[in-house]
Scaffold this motif. Structure first.
Motif, mmCIF file in Angstrom:
data_model
loop_
_atom_site.group_PDB
_atom_site.id
_atom_site.type_symbol
_atom_site.label_atom_id
_atom_site.label_comp_id
_atom_site.label_asym_id
_atom_site.label_seq_id
_atom_site.Cartn_x
_atom_site.Cartn_y
_atom_site.Cartn_z
ATOM 1 N N CYS A 61 5.420 5.143 2.964
ATOM 2 C CA CYS A 61 5.434 6.253 3.077
ATOM 3 C C CYS A 61 5.947 7.375 2.452
ATOM 4 O O CYS A 61 7.089 7.072 1.977
ATOM 5 N N GLY A 62 5.252 8.641 1.497
ATOM 6 C CA GLY A 62 5.899 9.094 0.895
ATOM 7 C C GLY A 62 6.275 10.661 1.898
ATOM 8 O O GLY A 62 5.482 10.273 3.203
ATOM 9 N N HIS A 63 6.866 11.490 1.201
ATOM 10 C CA HIS A 63 7.565 12.782 1.774
ATOM 11 C C HIS A 63 6.936 13.966 0.557
ATOM 12 O O HIS A 63 7.478 13.968 -0.265
ATOM 13 N N VAL A 104 -5.373 8.488 3.719
ATOM 14 C CA VAL A 104 -6.666 8.109 4.970
ATOM 15 C C VAL A 104 -7.081 9.514 5.658
ATOM 16 O O VAL A 104 -8.010 9.849 6.540
ATOM 17 N N GLY A 105 -7.927 10.071 4.401
ATOM 18 C CA GLY A 105 -9.254 11.141 5.035
ATOM 19 C C GLY A 105 -8.500 12.200 3.296
ATOM 20 O O GLY A 105 -7.103 12.526 3.217
ATOM 21 N N ASP A 106 -9.117 12.923 3.278
ATOM 22 C CA ASP A 106 -9.455 14.057 2.582
ATOM 23 C C ASP A 106 -8.720 15.417 2.949
ATOM 24 O O ASP A 106 -9.629 16.646 2.488
ATOM 25 N N TYR A 107 -7.539 14.971 2.995
ATOM 26 C CA TYR A 107 -7.089 16.800 3.384
ATOM 27 C C TYR A 107 -5.554 16.041 2.836
ATOM 28 O O TYR A 107 -5.496 14.271 3.003
ATOM 29 N N VAL A 108 -4.541 16.324 2.925
ATOM 30 C CA VAL A 108 -3.072 16.544 3.003
ATOM 31 C C VAL A 108 -2.287 16.780 3.875
ATOM 32 O O VAL A 108 -2.346 17.864 4.054
ATOM 33 N N LEU A 109 -1.227 15.702 4.146
ATOM 34 C CA LEU A 109 -0.588 15.385 5.416
ATOM 35 C C LEU A 109 1.124 15.606 4.764
ATOM 36 O O LEU A 109 1.222 15.791 3.545
ATOM 37 N N THR A 110 1.663 16.021 5.330
ATOM 38 C CA THR A 110 3.281 16.079 5.395
ATOM 39 C C THR A 110 3.974 14.849 4.391
ATOM 40 O O THR A 110 4.867 15.263 3.628
ATOM 41 N N ILE A 117 1.151 -1.119 -0.486
ATOM 42 C CA ILE A 117 0.024 0.173 -0.216
ATOM 43 C C ILE A 117 0.552 1.245 0.361
ATOM 44 O O ILE A 117 1.410 1.546 0.802
ATOM 45 N N TYR A 118 0.297 2.184 -1.202
ATOM 46 C CA TYR A 118 1.183 3.386 -0.918
ATOM 47 C C TYR A 118 0.786 4.566 0.091
ATOM 48 O O TYR A 118 -0.552 4.591 -0.660
ATOM 49 N N LEU A 119 0.745 5.090 1.368
ATOM 50 C CA LEU A 119 -0.291 5.677 2.079
ATOM 51 C C LEU A 119 -0.453 7.315 0.930
ATOM 52 O O LEU A 119 0.586 8.052 0.868
ATOM 53 N N SER A 120 -1.611 7.933 0.571
ATOM 54 C CA SER A 120 -1.554 9.069 -0.440
ATOM 55 C C SER A 120 -3.040 9.296 -0.224
ATOM 56 O O SER A 120 -3.960 8.362 -0.340
HETATM 57 C C1 LIG Z 1 2.449 16.854 1.093
HETATM 58 S S1 LIG Z 1 2.129 15.314 0.217
HETATM 59 C C2 LIG Z 1 2.310 14.943 -1.301
HETATM 60 C C3 LIG Z 1 1.318 15.164 -1.953
HETATM 61 C C4 LIG Z 1 1.707 14.472 -3.252
HETATM 62 N N1 LIG Z 1 1.418 16.317 -4.055
HETATM 63 C C5 LIG Z 1 -0.313 15.391 -3.815
HETATM 64 O O1 LIG Z 1 -1.135 15.914 -3.893
HETATM 65 O O2 LIG Z 1 -0.765 14.123 -4.065
HETATM 66 C C6 LIG Z 1 3.635 13.925 1.047
HETATM 67 C C7 LIG Z 1 3.667 12.540 1.376
HETATM 68 O O3 LIG Z 1 2.023 13.110 2.502
HETATM 69 C C8 LIG Z 1 1.512 11.312 2.550
HETATM 70 N N2 LIG Z 1 0.071 11.838 2.049
HETATM 71 C C9 LIG Z 1 -0.476 12.943 2.560
HETATM 72 N N3 LIG Z 1 -1.585 13.176 2.579
HETATM 73 C C10 LIG Z 1 -2.287 11.923 2.719
HETATM 74 C C11 LIG Z 1 -3.402 11.496 3.041
HETATM 75 N N4 LIG Z 1 -4.461 12.138 2.921
HETATM 76 N N5 LIG Z 1 -3.139 9.899 3.438
HETATM 77 C C12 LIG Z 1 -2.401 9.172 3.585
HETATM 78 N N6 LIG Z 1 -1.111 9.749 2.795
HETATM 79 C C13 LIG Z 1 -0.827 10.975 2.583
HETATM 80 C C14 LIG Z 1 1.453 10.780 1.035
HETATM 81 O O4 LIG Z 1 2.148 9.693 1.293
HETATM 82 C C15 LIG Z 1 2.285 11.186 0.391
HETATM 83 O O5 LIG Z 1 3.796 11.351 -0.613
#
Ligand SMILES: C[S@@+](CC[C@H](N)C(=O)[O-])C[C@H]1O[C@@H](n2cnc3c(N)ncnc32)[C@H](O)[C@@H]1O
Length: 225
Positions: free
Chosen positions: A113-115, A134-140, A86-89
């Protein structure tokens, strides 16, 4: 069940998963959580794992090379027939209790896990990962998401919680929220525990709980009904 987490911040995973119920389940040998540092697979002399995106744009992207090298090494560490990657995304389908149950059927989950701005898309394709949000928002980063998956899937594994009813009653199969719960004291700031719960009449308590769960769901999550 075994969880392998590929991350740039293994300590985040170890700190969370080493404590409380998931920590105890690991000590009891029911769950195993291994965090792997993607940076250890960088061939760069400064151990860099990111680079600028082709075509320009803001931020840095994790390179496919260390991600796939880390995946190959970790995959070979503990081959299990029922393994899922699984790619958390934020682009994935959103995690639900139903999905957690589905994932609990596997013997091994590999969580990537991406960053920064994320990961070179070719790496996701190459390792055959399913994207999961894990939800409709963006994590770091994906680390919080990986801990969420480990926690909600891990607690469904036999022996992790004291009794299966600990989770089957929370969100009833029909998709209702759990009924409200109370503990001592019987009266708190003028608010009394519902009388029926003190009655010892299990049939009546069960009926009350069903109706209270229905009410709770109607009020807080009508979309579930
Ligand atoms: C800043 S985010 C990158 C977002 C990417 N530019 C996009 O718009 O899809 C960095 C990483 O946080 C993780 N991440 C961010 N939001 C997430 C979410 N709602 N659920 C799961 N993982 C998340 C992912 O692994 C992602 O690669």
């Amino acid at each position: 069940m075994r969880f392998d987490v590929l991350t740039l911040f293994p300590k985040m995973i170890e700190d969370y998963c080493g404590q409380s119920i998931i920590g105890r389940a690991q000590k009891a040998g029911i769950l195993e959580v291994q965090a792997h540092d993607i940076r250890a697979y960088s061939k760069d002399k400064h151990r860099r794992v990111d680079d600028t995106p082709y075509g320009g744009g803001m931020g840095m992207l994790m390179s496919a090379v260390p991600v796939c090298d880390c995946f190959d090494a970790v995959y070979a560490m503990a081959p299990k027939e029922r393994t899922k990657t699984i790619y958390l995304s934020p682009k994935g389908a959103v995690l639900t209790q139903k999905k957690a149950r589905e994932l609990a059927e596997y013997d091994r989950l590999i969580l990537l896990c991406g960053h920064y701005e994320g990961i070179d898309s070719r790496a996701i394709d190459e390792i055959g990962a399913e994207e999961l949000s894990v939800g409709d928002y963006v994590l770091t980063g994906g680390e919080l998401g990986a801990c969420v998956v480990i926690d909600c899937v891990g607690r469904l594994i036999d022996g992790v919680l004291a009794d299966e009813s600990c989770y089957t009653e929370e969100i009833i199969e029909a998709g209702m929220l759990e009924y409200p719960q109370y503990t001592r004291p019987e009266v708190f700031r003028g608010k009394k525990v519902p009388e029926v719960l003190l009655s010892g009449n299990h049939k009546e308590i069960e009926k009350w709980r069903y109706l209270a769960a229905l009410e709770e769901t109607k009020r807080k999550r009508p979309d579930l009904l």
